[in-house]
Design a protein around this motif. Structure first.
Motif, PDB file in Angstrom:
ATOM      1  N   HIS A  83       0.798  -1.190   0.048  1.00 31.86           N
ATOM      2  CA  HIS A  83      -0.202   0.056  -0.034  1.00 31.86           C
ATOM      3  C   HIS A  83       0.929   1.154   0.017  1.00 31.86           C
ATOM      4  O   HIS A  83       0.484   2.205  -0.605  1.00 31.86           O
ATOM      5  N   GLU A  84       1.797   1.200   0.654  1.00 30.40           N
ATOM      6  CA  GLU A  84       2.780   2.585   0.904  1.00 30.40           C
ATOM      7  C   GLU A  84       3.534   2.756  -0.573  1.00 30.40           C
ATOM      8  O   GLU A  84       3.522   3.637  -0.814  1.00 30.40           O
ATOM      9  N   LEU A  85       3.838   1.405  -1.198  1.00 27.18           N
ATOM     10  CA  LEU A  85       4.344   1.628  -2.482  1.00 27.18           C
ATOM     11  C   LEU A  85       3.516   2.254  -3.691  1.00 27.18           C
ATOM     12  O   LEU A  85       3.772   2.905  -4.413  1.00 27.18           O
ATOM     13  N   PHE A  86       2.314   1.718  -3.412  1.00 24.41           N
ATOM     14  CA  PHE A  86       1.305   2.235  -4.549  1.00 24.41           C
ATOM     15  C   PHE A  86       0.768   3.547  -4.255  1.00 24.41           C
ATOM     16  O   PHE A  86       0.619   4.466  -5.016  1.00 24.41           O
ATOM     17  N   ALA A  87       0.865   3.958  -2.739  1.00 21.83           N
ATOM     18  CA  ALA A  87       0.743   5.319  -2.683  1.00 21.83           C
ATOM     19  C   ALA A  87       1.706   6.347  -2.960  1.00 21.83           C
ATOM     20  O   ALA A  87       1.526   7.479  -3.614  1.00 21.83           O
ATOM     21  N   LEU A  88       3.100   5.845  -2.903  1.00 28.74           N
ATOM     22  CA  LEU A  88       4.092   6.483  -3.538  1.00 28.74           C
ATOM     23  C   LEU A  88       3.857   6.781  -4.950  1.00 28.74           C
ATOM     24  O   LEU A  88       4.226   7.818  -5.614  1.00 28.74           O
ATOM     25  N   PHE A  89       3.705   5.523  -5.736  1.00 29.82           N
ATOM     26  CA  PHE A  89       3.511   5.918  -7.124  1.00 29.82           C
ATOM     27  C   PHE A  89       2.313   6.684  -7.279  1.00 29.82           C
ATOM     28  O   PHE A  89       2.367   7.442  -8.435  1.00 29.82           O
ATOM     29  N   ASP A  90       1.264   6.656  -6.656  1.00 30.22           N
ATOM     30  CA  ASP A  90       0.018   7.419  -6.985  1.00 30.22           C
ATOM     31  C   ASP A  90       0.639   8.919  -6.854  1.00 30.22           C
ATOM     32  O   ASP A  90       0.123   9.979  -7.686  1.00 30.22           O
ATOM     33  N   ASP A  91       1.136   9.141  -5.692  1.00 27.99           N
ATOM     34  CA  ASP A  91       1.978  10.626  -5.387  1.00 27.99           C
ATOM     35  C   ASP A  91       2.675  11.281  -6.681  1.00 27.99           C
ATOM     36  O   ASP A  91       2.479  12.025  -7.058  1.00 27.99           O
ATOM     37  N   LEU A  92       3.730  10.209  -7.075  1.00 29.38           N
ATOM     38  CA  LEU A  92       4.485  10.541  -8.208  1.00 29.38           C
ATOM     39  C   LEU A  92       3.802  10.610  -9.407  1.00 29.38           C
ATOM     40  O   LEU A  92       3.991  11.862 -10.119  1.00 29.38           O
ATOM     41  N   GLU A  93       2.896  10.084  -9.786  1.00 26.41           N
ATOM     42  CA  GLU A  93       1.909  10.149 -10.995  1.00 26.41           C
ATOM     43  C   GLU A  93       1.316  11.492 -10.792  1.00 26.41           C
ATOM     44  O   GLU A  93       1.072  12.178 -11.697  1.00 26.41           O
ATOM     45  N   GLY A  94       0.871  11.859  -9.706  1.00 22.12           N
ATOM     46  CA  GLY A  94       0.002  13.114  -9.570  1.00 22.12           C
ATOM     47  C   GLY A  94       0.981  14.338  -9.669  1.00 22.12           C
ATOM     48  O   GLY A  94       0.501  15.411 -10.340  1.00 22.12           O
ATOM     49  N   ARG A  95       2.116  14.300  -9.088  1.00 24.60           N
ATOM     50  CA  ARG A  95       2.837  15.366  -9.380  1.00 24.60           C
ATOM     51  C   ARG A  95       3.501  15.407 -10.778  1.00 24.60           C
ATOM     52  O   ARG A  95       3.665  16.359 -11.258  1.00 24.60           O
ATOM     53  N   ALA A  96       3.534  14.251 -11.467  1.00 24.91           N
ATOM     54  CA  ALA A  96       4.125  14.253 -12.961  1.00 24.91           C
ATOM     55  C   ALA A  96       2.776  14.867 -13.729  1.00 24.91           C
ATOM     56  O   ALA A  96       3.126  15.769 -14.622  1.00 24.91           O
ATOM     57  N   ALA A  97       1.518  14.471 -13.462  1.00 27.50           N
ATOM     58  CA  ALA A  97       0.484  15.077 -14.123  1.00 27.50           C
ATOM     59  C   ALA A  97       0.389  16.678 -13.749  1.00 27.50           C
ATOM     60  O   ALA A  97       0.160  17.174 -14.760  1.00 27.50           O
ATOM     61  N   ALA A  98       0.685  17.077 -12.843  1.00 26.96           N
ATOM     62  CA  ALA A  98       0.602  18.553 -12.419  1.00 26.96           C
ATOM     63  C   ALA A  98       1.692  19.226 -12.906  1.00 26.96           C
ATOM     64  O   ALA A  98       1.637  20.324 -13.728  1.00 26.96           O
ATOM     65  N   LEU A  99       2.971  18.619 -13.199  1.00 28.50           N
ATOM     66  CA  LEU A  99       4.071  19.291 -14.008  1.00 28.50           C
ATOM     67  C   LEU A  99       3.700  19.259 -15.441  1.00 28.50           C
ATOM     68  O   LEU A  99       4.039  20.194 -16.032  1.00 28.50           O
ATOM     69  N   TRP A 100       3.209  18.193 -15.908  1.00 31.00           N
ATOM     70  CA  TRP A 100       2.620  18.153 -17.464  1.00 31.00           C
ATOM     71  C   TRP A 100       1.669  19.059 -17.772  1.00 31.00           C
ATOM     72  O   TRP A 100       1.894  19.867 -18.659  1.00 31.00           O
ATOM     73  N   GLU A 101       0.673  19.423 -16.848  1.00 29.55           N
ATOM     74  CA  GLU A 101      -0.312  20.255 -17.177  1.00 29.55           C
ATOM     75  C   GLU A 101       0.199  21.927 -16.981  1.00 29.55           C
ATOM     76  O   GLU A 101      -0.043  22.565 -17.938  1.00 29.55           O
ATOM     77  N   ALA A 102       1.177  22.113 -16.050  1.00 38.92           N
ATOM     78  CA  ALA A 102       1.640  23.478 -16.154  1.00 38.92           C
ATOM     79  C   ALA A 102       2.566  23.737 -17.401  1.00 38.92           C
ATOM     80  O   ALA A 102       2.429  24.765 -17.840  1.00 38.92           O
ATOM     81  N   ASP A 103       3.414  22.761 -17.817  1.00 41.82           N
ATOM     82  CA  ASP A 103       4.241  22.627 -19.015  1.00 41.82           C
ATOM     83  C   ASP A 103       3.235  23.109 -20.203  1.00 41.82           C
ATOM     84  O   ASP A 103       3.290  23.715 -21.089  1.00 41.82           O
ATOM     85  N   ARG A 104       1.928  22.295 -20.228  1.00 38.61           N
ATOM     86  CA  ARG A 104       1.168  22.430 -21.190  1.00 38.61           C
ATOM     87  C   ARG A 104       0.435  23.778 -21.296  1.00 38.61           C
ATOM     88  O   ARG A 104       0.290  24.229 -22.495  1.00 38.61           O
ATOM     89  N   GLU A 105       0.045  24.234 -20.379  1.00 37.13           N
ATOM     90  CA  GLU A 105      -0.446  25.582 -20.405  1.00 37.13           C
ATOM     91  C   GLU A 105       0.407  26.896 -20.849  1.00 37.13           C
ATOM     92  O   GLU A 105       0.160  27.705 -21.557  1.00 37.13           O
TER      93      GLU A 105
END
Length: 187
Positions: free
Chosen positions: A5-27
Motif C-alpha cells: 500500500h505504501e509503494l502504491f501510495a508513493l506511485f500515486d503521489d509521483l504520478e499526480g506530481r508528474a500530471a501537475a508538471l505536465w499540465e503546467a508545461d502544457r499551459e
C-alpha cells in the motif's frame, strides 16, 4: 498499512506530481502558441472582420474619420462617412477605434477582397467624382483623379474660373507612398 500500500501510495503521489508538471508545461506551451498565432494577425485581417461596422480611423494631418467600414482591400480600406467616402491606405492609419475583436485571415479573403489600392483609385478615376487628396506632409489637392499608374496617380486640380496661372489645370502627380486618404466631395 502494508509495504504494498505504501509503494502504491508513493506511485500515486509521483504520478499526480508528474500530471501537475505536465499540465503546467502544457499551459505555458498553449500560451506561447497563442502569442505566436496572434503575431500573424494583421491590421487588415482585423479590419476585414469589422466590415459593416461603425469605426473611426485616426489619420496623420487629417484627424479622426468616422463611418461604416464598407470595404477592405489589399493595403487599403473604404470608409463611408456622413455624405462622403474615404479611401485610406492602411499603412497611414495611426489608430482604429471600434474594430472587431475577431480577424479574418487573408487566406480566407475572396478574390474580390484582394483588389489593390490602384484598382480602387482607377474606379474613382472612371467615376469622375471630385475629391480631396490628403497627403503625408499635411497638404492636399482638390480635383478629380485622372490616370492611375504603377506607383502614383494624376490629380486634375479644380480650376478656379478666371485663373491666370500658367499651370492651371495641369495634372499633379501624387505618389501612393505620400497619399494618406482620398476624400470624396459633395458638389
Amino acid at each position: 498499512m502494508s509495504w504494498e500500500h505504501e509503494l502504491f501510495a508513493l506511485f500515486d503521489d509521483l504520478e499526480g506530481r508528474a500530471a501537475a508538471l505536465w499540465e503546467a508545461d502544457r499551459e505555458a506551451e498553449l500560451a506561447d502558441r497563442a502569442r505566436a498565432e496572434y503575431a500573424a494577425v494583421t491590421l487588415a485581417s482585423r479590419l476585414m472582420a469589422s466590415r459593416g461596422a461603425e469605426v473611426a480611423l485616426d489619420l496623420p494631418h487629417v484627424g479622426r474619420v468616422e463611418g461604416r467600414l464598407g470595404r477592405v482591400g489589399e493595403g487599403w480600406c473604404l470608409l463611408a462617412g456622413r455624405g462622403q467616402d474615404w479611401i485610406v491606405p492602411v499603412h497611414h492609419v495611426v489608430a482604429v477605434h471600434g474594430a472587431s475583436a475577431r480577424s479574418v485571415p487573408e487566406v480566407a479573403w475572396s478574390p474580390v477582397d484582394r483588389i489593390s489600392l490602384r484598382a480602387a483609385l482607377r474606379r474613382l478615376s472612371e467615376s469622375g467624382l471630385r475629391c480631396v487628396l490628403h497627403l503625408a506632409d499635411g497638404s492636399w489637392h482638390a480635383g478629380t483623379v485622372g490616370r492611375v499608374a504603377g506607383d502614383f496617380l494624376e490629380c486634375r486640380p479644380d480650376v478656379e474660373p478666371g485663373s491666370a496661372a500658367d499651370d492651371a489645370g495641369a495634372p499633379v502627380l501624387v505618389p501612393y507612398a505620400g497619399l494618406v486618404a482620398v476624400q470624396s466631395r459633395e458638389d
